[in-house]
Design an enzyme around this catalytic site. Structure first.
Site, PDB file in Angstrom:
ATOM      1  N   ASP A 184     -16.626   5.008  -3.940  1.00 33.91           N
ATOM      2  CA  ASP A 184     -16.295   3.421  -3.594  1.00 33.91           C
ATOM      3  C   ASP A 184     -15.566   3.443  -2.589  1.00 33.91           C
ATOM      4  OD1 ASP A 184     -14.256   4.536  -4.918  1.00 33.91           O
ATOM      5  OD2 ASP A 184     -13.832   2.797  -6.409  1.00 33.91           O
TER       6      ASP A 184
ATOM      7  N   LYS B  58       1.120   5.449  -9.569  1.00 28.39           N
ATOM      8  CA  LYS B  58       1.545   4.079  -9.720  1.00 28.39           C
ATOM      9  C   LYS B  58       3.229   4.018 -10.057  1.00 28.39           C
ATOM     10  CE  LYS B  58      -3.049   2.841 -11.341  1.00 28.39           C
ATOM     11  NZ  LYS B  58      -3.729   2.129 -12.647  1.00 28.39           N
TER      12      LYS B  58
ATOM     13  N   ASP C  13     -10.862   0.755  -0.591  1.00 27.30           N
ATOM     14  CA  ASP C  13     -11.368   0.862  -1.985  1.00 27.30           C
ATOM     15  C   ASP C  13     -12.210  -0.382  -2.286  1.00 27.30           C
ATOM     16  OD1 ASP C  13     -11.955   0.910  -4.582  1.00 27.30           O
ATOM     17  OD2 ASP C  13     -10.010   1.470  -5.457  1.00 27.30           O
TER      18      ASP C  13
END
Length: 349
Positions: A107, A158, A218
């Protein structure tokens, strides 16, 4: 050289666009994202592809088949249950036994020069090379810290804002030496980002960090999907067949366009498009194959897939319309996704 594409994800964040087709088959300027990525790879001499599938694999295999029609040799490896990025790579191990090979999250679109990345991999004598891209806010991504010689030293998934020590994130493009595959556990889900890469560092393996990526996106959400098209219109993301600076209206293949319709570039037209009198199409409009735009319609900053019918007097602004939808009559839509019987608001500013 070979390449592995990880195409098994459900594309949950892209729904309802992915209710009927897997995320890698979502069209970008009328052509499936996966095909656009294949076309780029071929320019670097990569013609043998392995596809790791899971969600709606028949959609991909029916479209590409053996790959012969696209100048490729394609192999399919299907997962009964999702194995994660690392597990999917391990599941395709039998196709990679000699030379380094590329791995792609399917993607992603980018401007990475894959030939240059491969030369970097060999020059650094790396076991793995990871392409990275710089972002202002890396807290939603996997952050990579590296030393002065461009070798990874830590991976952090993250991080919270106060934990950010690097703005370079994993761009979802890798080069692996085949020997590395023996370090990935078999028969269970494995995350290459959270499990494989940290363990490789513990074992003293060289993971090089390639920073030659200027444009990266993305396509995980409808908003990012829309952004990819707006970037293409502005020339930030290059597509092979259209240069909107030189030719702001691309297409007109067997099109029937009323002399009283107005096209305001940049506009991308598919095949066999019909546009009726008084319609205003563009700027920043993608009109897919066999779309019919009725009288006095307005289509702006929007993406229409194939076989869409827009009835008279309809306005579609900042929106996405999936295959075979009928939109109308005399209504204005803004920041909406239409896909079959489903619709959803777009969170774009």
């Amino acid at each position: 050289m070979k390449a592995l594409f990880l195409v098994g994800g459900k594309g949950t964040r892209l729904r309802p666009l992915t209710e009927k087709l897997p995320k890698p088959m979502v069209p970008v300027m009328g052509v499936p994202l996966l095909q656009r990525n294949f076309d780029r790879l071929k320019t670097f001499g990569i013609q043998e592809i392995v596809l790791s599938t899971c969600y709606k694999p028949e959609c991909i295999e029916q479209y590409f088949g053996s790959g012969a029609n696209y100048g490729l040799q394609i192999h399919y490896v299907s997962e009964d249950l999702p194995l994660g990025t690392g597990g999917a790579i391990k599941n395709a191990e039998r196709y990679f036994d000699k030379e380094p090979f590329f791995i792609f999250n399917a993607d992603i679109i980018s401007d990475i020069n894959f030939g240059e990345m491969l030369r970097f991999h060999k020059r650094k004598n790396a076991d793995v090379t990871i392409a990275v891209t710089r972002v202002d806010n890396p807290s939603a991504y996997g952050v990579i810290e590296y030393d002065d010689h461009d070798y990874a030293i830590t991976f952090r998934e993250k991080p919270k804002p106060h934990e950010v020590v690097s703005h370079y994130i994993n761009a979802g493009v890798y080069i692996f030496n085949p020997q590395i595959l023996k370090h990935i556990p078999a028969g269970r889900p494995v995350s290459v980002e959270r499990e494989v890469f940290p363990k490789l560092l513990e074992k003293g393996k060289r993971i090089a960090v390639y920073k030659g990526c200027n444009y990266w996106l993305d396509l995980g959400t409808p908003e990012k999907y829309m952004q990819a098209h707006m970037d293409a219109f502005q020339g930030l993301y290059r597509i092979d067949e259209a240069d909107f600076e030189k030719e702001p209206i691309y297409g007109r293949f067997n099109a029937k366009i009323s002399g009283k319709a107005i096209l305001r570039g940049p506009v991308y037209l598919g095949k066999d498009v019909r546009i009726e009198a008084g319609a205003i199409v563009g700027p920043n409009a993608v009109i897919g194959d066999r779309c019919c735009i009725g009288k006095k319609c307005r289509i702006e900053n929007s993406i229409l897939w194939n076989d869409v019918t827009v009835e008279n007097g309809v306005e579609i602004i900042d929106s996405i319309v999936a295959d075979e939808c009928r939109v109308g009559l005399s209504t204005s839509y803004e920041k909406v996704i239409f896909a079959g019987d489903a619709s959803k608001r777009l969170a774009i500013s």
